[in-house]
Design a protein around this motif. Structure first.
Motif, short mmCIF file in Angstrom:
data_model
loop_
_atom_site.label_atom_id
_atom_site.label_comp_id
_atom_site.label_asym_id
_atom_site.label_seq_id
_atom_site.Cartn_x
_atom_site.Cartn_y
_atom_site.Cartn_z
N LYS A 68 0.84 -1.19 0.00
CA LYS A 68 0.00 0.00 0.00
C LYS A 68 0.88 1.25 0.00
CE LYS A 68 -3.64 2.39 2.43
NZ LYS A 68 -4.19 2.73 3.70
N ARG A 69 1.93 1.23 0.82
CA ARG A 69 2.82 2.40 0.87
C ARG A 69 3.56 2.57 -0.45
NH1 ARG A 69 3.37 7.25 1.37
NH2 ARG A 69 5.46 8.00 1.80
N GLU A 72 1.24 4.18 -2.87
CA GLU A 72 1.08 5.61 -2.57
C GLU A 72 2.25 6.41 -3.12
OE1 GLU A 72 0.84 5.67 1.68
OE2 GLU A 72 -1.24 5.00 1.73
#
Length: 82
Positions: A68-69, A72
């Motif tokens: 997820k990071r 992003e």
């Protein structure tokens, strides 16, 4: 270094010296990719490993958080299609 026998006395040090100091150097691929450079600088994957080891997170949860990071970060650097 070339005139100092210490660098070549140990076979491990000699291999490292030949590879790192005498051989050709190639930049790592993230030097050309700002998104991946940020992933590396934030230690995204190492943080996931630490969460598994120290915080008893499941590997699945730590990987999902890391991905997820990464997503992003990469979303901040879109690649324009030509």
């Amino acid at each position: 270094m070339k005139d100092d026998p210490w660098w070549f006395a140990d076979p491990h040090r000699a291999a490292y010296t030949r590879q790192g100091l005498l051989g050709p150097t190639v930049p790592t691929f993230w030097t050309s990719n700002p998104a991946y450079a940020q992933v590396q600088n934030e230690h995204v994957w190492q943080t996931a490993w630490a969460e598994i080891i120290q915080d008893k997170a499941t590997p699945q949860a730590a990987a999902e958080k890391a991905f997820k990071r990464v997503e992003e970060i990469f979303s901040k650097y879109p690649i324009a299609q030509t």
